[in-house]
Motif scaffolding. Structure first.
Motif, PDB file in Angstrom:
ATOM      1  N   SER A   1       0.829  -1.201   0.000  1.00  0.00           N
ATOM      2  CA  SER A   1       0.000   0.000   0.000  1.00  0.00           C
ATOM      3  C   SER A   1       0.866   1.255   0.000  1.00  0.00           C
ATOM      4  O   SER A   1       0.521   2.255  -0.643  1.00  0.00           O
ATOM      5  CB  SER A   1      -0.958   0.002   1.197  1.00  0.00           C
ATOM      6  OG  SER A   1      -0.296   0.313   2.414  1.00  0.00           O
ATOM      7  N   CYS A   2       2.009   1.213   0.668  1.00  0.00           N
ATOM      8  CA  CYS A   2       2.922   2.365   0.670  1.00  0.00           C
ATOM      9  C   CYS A   2       3.516   2.605  -0.712  1.00  0.00           C
ATOM     10  O   CYS A   2       3.814   3.747  -1.086  1.00  0.00           O
ATOM     11  CB  CYS A   2       4.047   2.152   1.682  1.00  0.00           C
ATOM     12  SG  CYS A   2       3.546   2.327   3.409  1.00  0.00           S
ATOM     13  N   ARG A   3       3.675   1.543  -1.477  1.00  0.00           N
ATOM     14  CA  ARG A   3       4.207   1.691  -2.838  1.00  0.00           C
ATOM     15  C   ARG A   3       3.247   2.450  -3.752  1.00  0.00           C
ATOM     16  O   ARG A   3       3.659   2.968  -4.790  1.00  0.00           O
ATOM     17  CB  ARG A   3       4.520   0.319  -3.430  1.00  0.00           C
ATOM     18  CG  ARG A   3       5.776  -0.329  -2.839  1.00  0.00           C
ATOM     19  CD  ARG A   3       6.139  -1.613  -3.545  1.00  0.00           C
ATOM     20  NE  ARG A   3       7.555  -1.922  -3.380  1.00  0.00           N
ATOM     21  CZ  ARG A   3       8.188  -2.896  -4.016  1.00  0.00           C
ATOM     22  NH1 ARG A   3       7.523  -3.667  -4.862  1.00  0.00           N
ATOM     23  NH2 ARG A   3       9.469  -3.101  -3.821  1.00  0.00           N
ATOM     24  N   ALA A   4       1.995   2.520  -3.356  1.00  0.00           N
ATOM     25  CA  ALA A   4       1.003   3.256  -4.151  1.00  0.00           C
ATOM     26  C   ALA A   4       0.842   4.699  -3.695  1.00  0.00           C
ATOM     27  O   ALA A   4       0.013   5.437  -4.249  1.00  0.00           O
ATOM     28  CB  ALA A   4      -0.336   2.536  -4.085  1.00  0.00           C
TER      29      ALA A   4
ATOM     30  N   THR B   1      -2.950  -0.413   6.274  1.00  0.00           N
ATOM     31  CA  THR B   1      -2.815  -0.052   4.869  1.00  0.00           C
ATOM     32  C   THR B   1      -3.151   1.428   4.777  1.00  0.00           C
ATOM     33  O   THR B   1      -3.839   1.984   5.651  1.00  0.00           O
ATOM     34  CB  THR B   1      -3.746  -0.874   3.956  1.00  0.00           C
ATOM     35  OG1 THR B   1      -5.110  -0.695   4.385  1.00  0.00           O
ATOM     36  CG2 THR B   1      -3.388  -2.348   4.001  1.00  0.00           C
ATOM     37  N   VAL B   2      -2.659   2.082   3.715  1.00  0.00           N
ATOM     38  CA  VAL B   2      -2.776   3.535   3.652  1.00  0.00           C
ATOM     39  C   VAL B   2      -3.411   3.985   2.351  1.00  0.00           C
ATOM     40  O   VAL B   2      -3.245   3.350   1.299  1.00  0.00           O
ATOM     41  CB  VAL B   2      -1.391   4.202   3.810  1.00  0.00           C
ATOM     42  CG1 VAL B   2      -0.772   3.823   5.150  1.00  0.00           C
ATOM     43  CG2 VAL B   2      -0.442   3.819   2.676  1.00  0.00           C
TER      44      VAL B   2
ATOM     45  N   ILE C   1       4.275  17.108  15.367  1.00  0.00           N
ATOM     46  CA  ILE C   1       3.865  15.715  15.215  1.00  0.00           C
ATOM     47  C   ILE C   1       2.436  15.709  14.702  1.00  0.00           C
ATOM     48  O   ILE C   1       1.570  16.416  15.234  1.00  0.00           O
ATOM     49  CB  ILE C   1       3.970  14.948  16.553  1.00  0.00           C
ATOM     50  CG1 ILE C   1       5.437  14.901  17.019  1.00  0.00           C
ATOM     51  CG2 ILE C   1       3.406  13.551  16.433  1.00  0.00           C
ATOM     52  CD1 ILE C   1       5.642  14.224  18.360  1.00  0.00           C
ATOM     53  N   LEU C   2       2.194  14.907  13.682  1.00  0.00           N
ATOM     54  CA  LEU C   2       0.882  14.887  13.035  1.00  0.00           C
ATOM     55  C   LEU C   2       0.400  13.452  12.870  1.00  0.00           C
ATOM     56  O   LEU C   2       1.203  12.536  12.665  1.00  0.00           O
ATOM     57  CB  LEU C   2       0.939  15.572  11.658  1.00  0.00           C
ATOM     58  CG  LEU C   2       1.453  17.009  11.642  1.00  0.00           C
ATOM     59  CD1 LEU C   2       2.964  17.033  11.385  1.00  0.00           C
ATOM     60  CD2 LEU C   2       0.733  17.833  10.584  1.00  0.00           C
ATOM     61  N   GLY C   3      -0.920  13.275  12.964  1.00  0.00           N
ATOM     62  CA  GLY C   3      -1.496  11.942  12.839  1.00  0.00           C
ATOM     63  C   GLY C   3      -2.664  11.897  11.880  1.00  0.00           C
ATOM     64  O   GLY C   3      -3.285  12.922  11.567  1.00  0.00           O
ATOM     65  N   SER C   4      -2.964  10.715  11.414  1.00  0.00           N
ATOM     66  CA  SER C   4      -4.005  10.479  10.410  1.00  0.00           C
ATOM     67  C   SER C   4      -5.361  10.208  11.053  1.00  0.00           C
ATOM     68  O   SER C   4      -5.456   9.912  12.250  1.00  0.00           O
ATOM     69  CB  SER C   4      -3.623   9.261   9.562  1.00  0.00           C
ATOM     70  OG  SER C   4      -2.337   9.377   9.028  1.00  0.00           O
TER      71      SER C   4
ATOM     72  N   SER D   1      -5.767  12.537   5.753  1.00  0.00           N
ATOM     73  CA  SER D   1      -4.810  11.433   5.693  1.00  0.00           C
ATOM     74  C   SER D   1      -5.494  10.195   6.257  1.00  0.00           C
ATOM     75  O   SER D   1      -5.754  10.113   7.462  1.00  0.00           O
ATOM     76  CB  SER D   1      -3.564  11.776   6.512  1.00  0.00           C
ATOM     77  OG  SER D   1      -2.705  10.659   6.622  1.00  0.00           O
ATOM     78  N   ILE D   2      -5.785   9.237   5.389  1.00  0.00           N
ATOM     79  CA  ILE D   2      -6.577   8.067   5.781  1.00  0.00           C
ATOM     80  C   ILE D   2      -5.695   6.824   5.882  1.00  0.00           C
ATOM     81  O   ILE D   2      -4.944   6.497   4.955  1.00  0.00           O
ATOM     82  CB  ILE D   2      -7.715   7.793   4.773  1.00  0.00           C
ATOM     83  CG1 ILE D   2      -8.606   9.030   4.613  1.00  0.00           C
ATOM     84  CG2 ILE D   2      -8.524   6.574   5.196  1.00  0.00           C
ATOM     85  CD1 ILE D   2      -9.369   9.392   5.856  1.00  0.00           C
ATOM     86  N   VAL D   3      -5.845   6.136   7.004  1.00  0.00           N
ATOM     87  CA  VAL D   3      -5.135   4.879   7.256  1.00  0.00           C
ATOM     88  C   VAL D   3      -6.151   3.866   7.778  1.00  0.00           C
ATOM     89  O   VAL D   3      -7.059   4.227   8.536  1.00  0.00           O
ATOM     90  CB  VAL D   3      -4.000   5.097   8.282  1.00  0.00           C
ATOM     91  CG1 VAL D   3      -3.414   3.762   8.740  1.00  0.00           C
ATOM     92  CG2 VAL D   3      -2.907   5.987   7.697  1.00  0.00           C
ATOM     93  N   TRP D   4      -6.001   2.613   7.371  1.00  0.00           N
ATOM     94  CA  TRP D   4      -6.865   1.536   7.866  1.00  0.00           C
ATOM     95  C   TRP D   4      -6.038   0.611   8.755  1.00  0.00           C
ATOM     96  O   TRP D   4      -4.950   0.165   8.367  1.00  0.00           O
ATOM     97  CB  TRP D   4      -7.461   0.745   6.705  1.00  0.00           C
ATOM     98  CG  TRP D   4      -8.376   1.568   5.859  1.00  0.00           C
ATOM     99  CD1 TRP D   4      -9.701   1.807   6.074  1.00  0.00           C
ATOM    100  CD2 TRP D   4      -8.043   2.260   4.650  1.00  0.00           C
ATOM    101  NE1 TRP D   4     -10.207   2.608   5.078  1.00  0.00           N
ATOM    102  CE2 TRP D   4      -9.210   2.911   4.184  1.00  0.00           C
ATOM    103  CE3 TRP D   4      -6.857   2.419   3.908  1.00  0.00           C
ATOM    104  CZ2 TRP D   4      -9.226   3.685   3.035  1.00  0.00           C
ATOM    105  CZ3 TRP D   4      -6.869   3.190   2.757  1.00  0.00           C
ATOM    106  CH2 TRP D   4      -8.045   3.812   2.334  1.00  0.00           C
ATOM    107  N   HIS D   5      -6.559   0.312   9.931  1.00  0.00           N
ATOM    108  CA  HIS D   5      -5.795  -0.423  10.948  1.00  0.00           C
ATOM    109  C   HIS D   5      -6.483  -1.737  11.310  1.00  0.00           C
ATOM    110  O   HIS D   5      -7.700  -1.777  11.511  1.00  0.00           O
ATOM    111  CB  HIS D   5      -5.670   0.446  12.205  1.00  0.00           C
ATOM    112  CG  HIS D   5      -4.865  -0.159  13.296  1.00  0.00           C
ATOM    113  ND1 HIS D   5      -5.210  -0.060  14.628  1.00  0.00           N
ATOM    114  CD2 HIS D   5      -3.725  -0.892  13.257  1.00  0.00           C
ATOM    115  CE1 HIS D   5      -4.308  -0.701  15.359  1.00  0.00           C
ATOM    116  NE2 HIS D   5      -3.411  -1.214  14.555  1.00  0.00           N
TER     117      HIS D   5
END
Length: 306
Positions: free
Chosen positions: A31-34, A102-103, A123-126, A221-225
């Motif tokens: 996912s980071c590669r995208a 995944t991001v 410091i920043l978060g998604s 900034s969207i992240v799935w955990h």
């Protein structure tokens, strides 16, 4: 928002900490590669996995930096290895990202965009959504009550209807997705490895805040955990580290620590565990208290003084 152009982008290193999580790490790397953002370099730090992760990752991703810690250094220790590696190679930013995520392709672009726009941002978060049910929020900012030794997520388990879609200051940023500026690390230092697991990023955020940096939640900034994949089977470890580290966190960051309230709550929980026959977990709680009282920190199996 569009991607930051190649010529104008700050250098970002993405640090993924792996511990017996090959399949999750592979999915995260893919996912980071995208990601639309450039230049960004993925670095895997292997925390002495026993499932052959290191070799399999090297074979799967030739040329990808895979750093071996040599022993399980915990969350702070393992990530600090990656942070040092990144800063030594000129990183402007380091993005700490759980390997069980995944991001979105724009996730890093949005973090850097806000970081560059807000001079005092440190410091920043998604916005972090559940991997299993992407309609549910896992993190939309955080709160800290250092006097009680408590931290928590805003919006946890709530359906995402856009109600948390404004960039806002936050009490802390979860280490699941945490972008830190180089100057912050140079100013406040690394995460405290004595915590080993839990509360280390919370204290790191508070240290940055005391130095005048802003902690920001960036909803674009969207992240799935996948939610505690690495610790689901370690209930005893969770109880031990949460018990011990909460007490350290209070003693170091609580200006008016409410010890009687803390001790009362923990005693109630201890008795509840005994009543349910959860003797192993009760022992983990008592071990956490004992190590706090006697000044031992670090990994439970190899505690050190100080």
């Amino acid at each position: 928002m569009g991607a930051v152009g190649l010529s104008e982008g700050k250098t970002v290193y993405i640090v993924l900490l792996n511990w017996n999580g090959f399949q999750d790490t592979v999915e995260c790397i893919e996912s980071c590669r995208a990601l639309s953002y450039r230049p960004a370099t993925v670095v895997v730090v292997d925390n002495a996995s026993r499932d052959g992760s290191e070799e399999k990752l090297r074979q799967r991703f030739p040329g990808l930096p895979v750093l071996q810690t040599g022993s399980n250094l915990g969350y702070a220790g393992g990530n600090n290895v990656g942070i040092r590696y990144a800063l030594d190679r000129g990183a402007d930013y380091v993005w700490l990202l759980n390997n069980d995520t995944t991001v979105h392709p724009e996730a890093l672009t949005e973090l850097v965009r806000v970081a560059e726009a807000e001079r005092q941002a440190g410091i920043l978060g998604s916005k972090i959504l559940s991997y299993l049910d992407p309609t549910l929020i896992w993190f939309a900012g955080g709160w800290v009550e250092a006097d009680r030794g408590e931290t928590g997520h805003i919006g946890l388990g709530v359906p995402d209807r856009g109600q948390f879609d404004q960039v806002t200051d936050t009490g802390y940023v979860t280490g699941c997705s945490l972008l830190v500026k180089r100057e912050v690390v140079e100013q406040v230092g690394m995460m405290d490895e004595g915590y080993f697991l839990y509360f280390e990023e919370s204290e790191w955020c508070l240290r940055a805040k005391r130095q005048g940096y802003r902690l920001l939640y960036v909803p674009a900034s969207i992240v799935w955990h996948k939610e505690s994949v690495s610790t689901r089977k370690l209930a005893g470890a969770w109880v031990y580290y949460m018990t011990r580290n909460r007490l350290y966190f209070m003693s170091r960051n609580g200006a008016k620590a409410r010890w009687l309230s803390r001790f009362g709550s923990d005693l109630w929980e201890f008795l509840r565990l005994l009543a349910k026959g959860e003797f192993r977990l009760a022992n983990c709680m008592s071990s956490g208290y004992w190590h706090w009282l006697t000044g031992y920190r670090g990994r439970r199996e190899q505690p050190v003084k100080g």
